[in-house]
Motif scaffolding. Structure first.
Motif, mmCIF file in Angstrom:
data_model
loop_
_atom_site.group_PDB
_atom_site.id
_atom_site.type_symbol
_atom_site.label_atom_id
_atom_site.label_comp_id
_atom_site.label_asym_id
_atom_site.label_seq_id
_atom_site.Cartn_x
_atom_site.Cartn_y
_atom_site.Cartn_z
ATOM 1 N N VAL A 312 2.353 -7.779 -7.340
ATOM 2 C CA VAL A 312 1.007 -7.212 -7.201
ATOM 3 C C VAL A 312 0.336 -7.644 -5.893
ATOM 4 C CG1 VAL A 312 -1.314 -7.171 -8.188
ATOM 5 C CG2 VAL A 312 0.677 -6.861 -9.668
ATOM 6 N N PRO A 313 0.342 -8.936 -5.513
ATOM 7 C CA PRO A 313 -0.221 -9.300 -4.209
ATOM 8 C C PRO A 313 0.460 -8.580 -3.048
ATOM 9 C CG PRO A 313 0.052 -11.264 -5.556
ATOM 10 C CD PRO A 313 0.737 -10.145 -6.287
ATOM 11 N N LEU A 314 1.770 -8.390 -3.132
ATOM 12 C CA LEU A 314 2.479 -7.649 -2.092
ATOM 13 C C LEU A 314 1.965 -6.216 -2.001
ATOM 14 C CD1 LEU A 314 6.244 -8.703 -2.308
ATOM 15 C CD2 LEU A 314 4.830 -8.647 -0.260
ATOM 16 N N ALA A 315 1.829 -5.559 -3.146
ATOM 17 C CA ALA A 315 1.346 -4.183 -3.154
ATOM 18 C C ALA A 315 -0.088 -4.105 -2.628
ATOM 19 C CB ALA A 315 1.426 -3.616 -4.571
ATOM 20 N N MET A 316 -0.913 -5.069 -2.989
ATOM 21 C CA MET A 316 -2.297 -5.094 -2.503
ATOM 22 C C MET A 316 -2.355 -5.236 -0.991
ATOM 23 S SD MET A 316 -4.546 -4.886 -5.067
ATOM 24 C CE MET A 316 -6.020 -5.784 -4.625
ATOM 25 N N ASN A 317 -1.512 -6.093 -0.438
ATOM 26 C CA ASN A 317 -1.486 -6.266 1.012
ATOM 27 C C ASN A 317 -1.030 -5.001 1.715
ATOM 28 O OD1 ASN A 317 -2.440 -8.888 1.013
ATOM 29 N ND2 ASN A 317 -0.405 -9.810 0.965
ATOM 30 N N CYS A 318 -0.077 -4.297 1.127
ATOM 31 C CA CYS A 318 0.372 -3.034 1.724
ATOM 32 C C CYS A 318 -0.759 -2.015 1.738
ATOM 33 C CB CYS A 318 1.566 -2.483 0.952
ATOM 34 S SG CYS A 318 3.105 -3.407 1.178
ATOM 35 N N LEU A 319 -1.531 -1.983 0.657
ATOM 36 C CA LEU A 319 -2.662 -1.053 0.619
ATOM 37 C C LEU A 319 -3.690 -1.373 1.694
ATOM 38 C CD1 LEU A 319 -1.463 -0.105 -2.125
ATOM 39 C CD2 LEU A 319 -3.798 0.015 -2.978
ATOM 40 N N GLN A 320 -3.856 -2.658 2.009
ATOM 41 C CA GLN A 320 -4.826 -3.045 3.030
ATOM 42 C C GLN A 320 -4.486 -2.427 4.387
ATOM 43 O OE1 GLN A 320 -7.609 -4.792 2.748
ATOM 44 N NE2 GLN A 320 -7.406 -5.345 0.598
ATOM 45 N N VAL A 321 -3.195 -2.256 4.657
ATOM 46 C CA VAL A 321 -2.772 -1.693 5.939
ATOM 47 C C VAL A 321 -3.327 -0.287 6.123
ATOM 48 C CG1 VAL A 321 -0.763 -0.983 7.313
ATOM 49 C CG2 VAL A 321 -0.689 -3.105 5.987
ATOM 50 N N PHE A 322 -3.453 0.455 5.038
ATOM 51 C CA PHE A 322 -3.904 1.851 5.115
ATOM 52 C C PHE A 322 -5.422 1.980 5.214
ATOM 53 C CE2 PHE A 322 0.322 2.180 3.462
ATOM 54 C CZ PHE A 322 0.808 3.393 3.904
ATOM 55 N N GLY A 323 -6.136 0.876 5.072
ATOM 56 C CA GLY A 323 -7.582 0.975 5.136
ATOM 57 C C GLY A 323 -8.139 1.777 3.974
ATOM 58 N N GLY A 324 -9.187 2.558 4.222
ATOM 59 C CA GLY A 324 -9.871 3.303 3.170
ATOM 60 C C GLY A 324 -8.991 4.310 2.457
ATOM 61 N N ILE A 325 -8.122 4.996 3.201
ATOM 62 C CA ILE A 325 -7.295 6.026 2.582
ATOM 63 C C ILE A 325 -6.347 5.427 1.549
ATOM 64 C CG2 ILE A 325 -5.445 5.891 4.317
ATOM 65 C CD1 ILE A 325 -6.749 9.046 2.498
ATOM 66 N N GLY A 326 -5.999 4.152 1.718
ATOM 67 C CA GLY A 326 -5.100 3.502 0.778
ATOM 68 C C GLY A 326 -5.703 3.340 -0.606
ATOM 69 N N PHE A 327 -7.029 3.431 -0.688
ATOM 70 C CA PHE A 327 -7.710 3.257 -1.973
ATOM 71 C C PHE A 327 -8.168 4.594 -2.561
ATOM 72 C CE2 PHE A 327 -7.898 -0.751 0.179
ATOM 73 C CZ PHE A 327 -7.702 -1.683 -0.818
ATOM 74 N N ALA A 328 -7.769 5.696 -1.922
ATOM 75 C CA ALA A 328 -8.132 7.016 -2.434
ATOM 76 C C ALA A 328 -7.280 7.372 -3.647
ATOM 77 C CB ALA A 328 -7.936 8.070 -1.338
ATOM 78 N N TRP A 329 -7.926 7.967 -4.645
ATOM 79 C CA TRP A 329 -7.216 8.337 -5.866
ATOM 80 C C TRP A 329 -6.111 9.347 -5.579
ATOM 81 C CZ3 TRP A 329 -7.194 6.574 -10.745
ATOM 82 C CH2 TRP A 329 -6.620 7.368 -11.728
#
Length: 369
Positions: A312-329
């Motif tokens: 889970v921490p690994l996946a969270m860090n990968c999402l951080q790379v994408f910025g805002g779009i990484g948190f889009a549904w």
């Protein structure tokens, strides 16, 4: 890709065929109804993905004469695109049947499972009212208080639940057609799969639905499923990190690609290091089972404890790379995070596997005193 799990020339030659049959779609297809799970099941059955650990005389056969390694490769292939097929539970169920003494009923179950006609599933979680993993007790033909969770897929006909009766370990075959009407659909983080939970309290199991099996065989088959769960999760995180690296090399900010920013360099380098560790412990566990090593079950617990802590921490860090779009549904990234989080409790939590490791070494220490 799952190159990190390819261990021989035969597997490498099969990769194009496996990729075409098992991969190629977007994860969102399993959440919006556009994915054809029946077709995927048919292709997997045609490839023999459900027969890998089943002996040839029972209708099975592996791809490269390495059943466990082939099962791990199939699991990782499907995990790359977050396909719903729970290969770990299907493979563990087959391994349980193989470990049972030969009988007409066992052979029929194995043959149907290998052909993909009536699949057998191992629940990924059987727990008591306190949430602790348990082995249900069978008393006067009825099961003790417990609830089982499993991934519902077309073609699954039997739920295989290890139980105890008067100190003897048995494998109970429960018909899903009888269980599903009373099953509930718990809220799951994983949107790519349909999770069902059934209350086993008081469920009747006649003798004709019981197969004798050694306790050690139950532990080993369940541990094999655990190692394959690690392969599934690591394959998903591997894909997510690859996507993050590719994005960082194309996305620009302040006139330069974001991969040139030191903070992201460190984040991605640390993620790669953690991921390679997860791959290493997973491969070690899978290879231990393939070699028939006595410590294979412990290796699976070590791998699960390691992967569950870091996925889970690994996946969270990968999402951080994408910025805002990484948190889009609408983006697929959160689906990888959800799969990693949902599988943390599958076939044992990190805490439960750490206790397994502790108990093993404490008993060895006490024996050596």
């Amino acid at each position: 890709m799952s190159d990190w799990l390819i261990s021989n020339k035969d597997q490498r030659q099969l990769v194009p065929t496996l990729t075409k049959a098992l991969q190629g779609g977007e994860p969102h297809r399993w959440t919006d109804g556009t994915g054809d799970l029946d077709a995927l099941l048919e292709r997997a059955a045609t490839l023999g993905a459900f027969a890998l650990v089943v002996p040839e005389e029972a209708g099975g056969g592996s791809w490269s004469d390495q059943p466990v390694l082939d099962a791990a490769l199939a699991t990782a292939m499907l995990g790359t695109d977050l396909a719903p097929l729970p290969i770990p539970e299907l493979t563990a169920a087959a391994a349980l049947l193989v470990a049972c003494p030969a009988s007409a009923e066992r052979d029929e179950l194995l043959g149907n499972h290998a052909a993909g006609e009536e699949l057998c599933l191992l629940p990924f979680r059987v727990e008591d009212e306190h949430g602790d993993q348990v082995l249900p007790t069978l008393t006067e033909g009825r099961l003790s208080a417990a609830r089982a969770a499993f991934v519902q897929i077309p073609g699954a006909a039997h739920l295989l639940v290890p139980v105890t009766r008067a100190g003897q370990t048995l494998l109970a075959r429960l018909g899903l057609d009888e269980l599903l009407p009373s099953a509930t659909e718990p809220t799951s983080l994983d949107l790519t799969r349909r999770i069902r939970q059934v209350d086993l309290t008081g469920v009747g199991v006649p003798d004709e639905r019981l197969l004798p099996i050694a306790e050690q065989e139950v532990l080993r088959a369940t541990a094999l499923g655990t190692a394959l769960v690690c392969a599934e999760v690591v394959a998903g995180i591997d894909t997510l990190l690859r996507k993050a690296v590719e994005y960082s090399l194309t996305r620009e900010a302040f006139g330069q690609v974001i991969a040139s920013f030191q903070a992201l360099k460190h984040l991605l380098a640390d993620a790669r290091m953690e991921l390679e560790g997860a791959k290493a412990v997973t491969v070690a566990a899978v290879e231990a089972f393939a070699a028939g090593d006595a410590w294979a079950a412990e290796a699976a617990s070590i791998a699960k404890a390691y992967v569950d802590e870091r996925a889970v921490p690994l996946a969270m860090n990968c999402l951080q790379v994408f910025g805002g779009i990484g948190f889009a549904w609408e983006h697929e990234l959160h689906l990888y995070l959800r799969r990693a989080a949902a599988r943390c409790g599958a076939l044992g939590t990190r805490a439960e596997h750490l206790r397994v490791i502790d108990d093993l070494h404490i008993s060895e220490w006490e024996a050596a005193r």
